[in-house]
Design a protein around this motif. Structure first.
Motif, PDB file in Angstrom:
ATOM      1  N   GLN A  77      -2.977   4.006  -2.833  1.00 51.69           N
ATOM      2  CA  GLN A  77      -4.290   2.968  -3.397  1.00 51.69           C
ATOM      3  C   GLN A  77      -3.288   1.620  -3.986  1.00 51.69           C
ATOM      4  OE1 GLN A  77      -6.070   5.285  -6.318  1.00 51.69           O
ATOM      5  NE2 GLN A  77      -7.867   5.562  -4.915  1.00 51.69           N
ATOM      6  N   GLN A  78      -2.042   1.707  -4.268  1.00 52.53           N
ATOM      7  CA  GLN A  78      -1.404   0.541  -4.645  1.00 52.53           C
ATOM      8  C   GLN A  78      -1.044  -0.248  -3.412  1.00 52.53           C
ATOM      9  OE1 GLN A  78       1.797   2.079  -7.341  1.00 52.53           O
ATOM     10  NE2 GLN A  78       0.918   1.082  -9.064  1.00 52.53           N
ATOM     11  N   ALA A  79      -0.660   0.681  -2.266  1.00 50.95           N
ATOM     12  CA  ALA A  79      -0.101   0.134  -1.185  1.00 50.95           C
ATOM     13  C   ALA A  79      -1.522  -0.600  -0.459  1.00 50.95           C
ATOM     14  CB  ALA A  79       0.427   1.294  -0.232  1.00 50.95           C
ATOM     15  N   THR A  80      -2.591  -0.143  -0.761  1.00 52.39           N
ATOM     16  CA  THR A  80      -3.767  -0.598   0.009  1.00 52.39           C
ATOM     17  C   THR A  80      -3.960  -2.273  -0.809  1.00 52.39           C
ATOM     18  OG1 THR A  80      -4.842   1.426   0.702  1.00 52.39           O
ATOM     19  CG2 THR A  80      -6.368  -0.559   0.343  1.00 52.39           C
ATOM     20  N   LEU A  81      -3.768  -2.135  -1.944  1.00 51.54           N
ATOM     21  CA  LEU A  81      -3.908  -3.502  -2.901  1.00 51.54           C
ATOM     22  C   LEU A  81      -2.988  -4.430  -2.372  1.00 51.54           C
ATOM     23  CD1 LEU A  81      -4.860  -2.192  -6.400  1.00 51.54           C
ATOM     24  CD2 LEU A  81      -6.493  -3.148  -4.588  1.00 51.54           C
TER      25      LEU A  81
END
Length: 404
Positions: A77-81
């Motif tokens: 999810q951090q990578a998506t942000l």
């Protein structure tokens, strides 16, 4: 160096559903973060929301929605942000440099097909069953998914990504490995001229035929797209069974053409890299070459336009796209770097109008697409071979002019 590996996954029905839900929830997270940035900047305070602020909210988001956002890896999810943050960074870079900016857009379910895991072992595990006879990769919330590993992975795994292409699922790995040993010297230098009639012609007079994969599949693509056009445009979850099958057929045909084009580019580039130490090519601006013709208003008839050759230009643009010059050059540079070969890009202007014997430059030197006949010294040759010779000479001049 960093090398990427792409393997086909063979998930079960339940795992396919879970993978689709993972993409859906990451897409929702991406769109929600984009909406937050838009709303904050539209406020009178003109607040700018950064990645750090949105990443700090993930803990609360996961706690508020444990059945959806709480199922998946925190790191993914951090990578998506970060993906959204890179999109904004690219937007502001284009604004600052005076280019045409494209503001980050909301992603539909059909346009969000990749989820990245920044670290092997954090929410994912490559080769999660090392003692089994089949390679598997484990994803948090999905389970151990079978992988068709067709080649060995060398080096330390850095990132793992899930990618959906049509109805198929792939895992993409990036591995850090030592620089490979360069190929032994071949003692040969070559210039190449990219074209439409022939995919490329080298300075030795060798012509590589253009496979024209898209043109050969045009009839089947036309029939499949006409069948798809009969269905109304609705969301993915509102499509009927026949609608989904029509979409999958079009995607499968386009995917086959893409794989054929990549296969041809890889094989052609590998042959060049193995046989030559130095490869010179034209520094083509493919986007400019495939730009649509500008309209010409008719001064005598308001609202009417003069003929501008748009139909012929559209056919040429399709041929350029079908040849895949940009993909081929990217593959050529990557293979040459791994093999210790040198690739030189030169200015393409007048390469097919300059006589290699006397140096005379004139558009009359090329009376037809294939024929070169110098009006000064009478030299005759194939126009593409002349272009490749001039490209090689320009490449060697540029190579010798560079400081050691």
């Amino acid at each position: 160096m960093i090398r990427a590996y792409k393997f086909l996954m063979r998930p079960t029905v339940g795992q396919s559903i879970a993978l689709g839900e993972m993409l859906r929830d990451h897409c929702s997270l991406y769109n929600g973060a984009l909406q937050e940035r838009r709303d904050a900047y539209r406020h009178v305070s003109k607040t700018s929301v950064k990645y750090g602020t949105q990443s700090a909210q993930l803990k609360d988001i996961r706690a508020f929605d444990p059945e959806r956002q709480g199922r998946w890896s925190f790191s993914s999810q951090q990578a998506t942000l970060r993906r959204l943050d890179k999109a904004f960074a690219a937007f502001f870079r284009r604004v600052k440099s005076g280019e045409t900016p494209g503001y980050p857009r909301f992603r539909g379910a059909n346009w969000f097909d990749t989820v990245e895991f920044p670290k092997d072992g954090d929410g994912c595990r490559w080769d999660s069953t090392p003692h089994g006879s089949v390679t598997r990769v484990r994803f948090q919330g999905v389970g151990h998914v079978r992988v068709n590993q067709h080649r060995a992975v060398v080096g330390k795994i850095k990132t793992v990504s899930v990618k959906r292409e049509g109805g198929k699922w792939f895992v993409v790995l990036t591995a850090e490995q030592d620089q490979p040993e360069p190929l032994p010297p071949a003692g040969s230098m070559v210039g190449i001229d990219l074209g439409i009639a022939s995919f490329l012609t080298d300075s030795n007079g060798v012509h590589v035929p253009n496979p024209r994969h898209a043109r050969r599949a045009a009839d089947r693509l036309e029939a499949a797209q006409q069948a798809l056009s009969r269905f109304p445009r609705v969301r993915r979850d509102q499509r009927t069974g026949n609608h989904r099958r029509a979409v999958e057929k079009v995607a499968a045909l386009h995917g086959k053409v893409r794989r054929q084009r990549l296969d041809h580019a890889h094989k052609t580039a590998l042959t060049l890299v193995r046989e030559h130490d130095v490869i010179a090519h034209e520094d083509l601006r493919i986007c400019n070459m495939s730009r649509a013709s500008a309209s010409k208003p008719d001064p005598d008839r308001p609202g009417a336009f003069l003929p501008n050759g748009a139909s012929a230009k559209a056919g040429l643009n399709r041929s350029i796209a079908d040849a895949g010059w940009g993909v081929f050059l990217a593959i050529l540079h990557a293979k040459a770097e791994s093999a210790g070969r040198e690739v030189i890009a030169v200015d393409p202007r007048n390469t097919s109008r300059t006589c290699p014997e006397c140096g005379h430059v004139a558009k009359e030197n090329r009376p037809t697409q294939e024929k070169f006949h110098c009006v000064s010294c009478g030299h005759q040759a194939h126009a593409d071979t002349v272009g490749a010779l001039n490209v090689l000479r320009a490449g060697l001049v540029r190579r010798n002019a560079q400081p050691a």
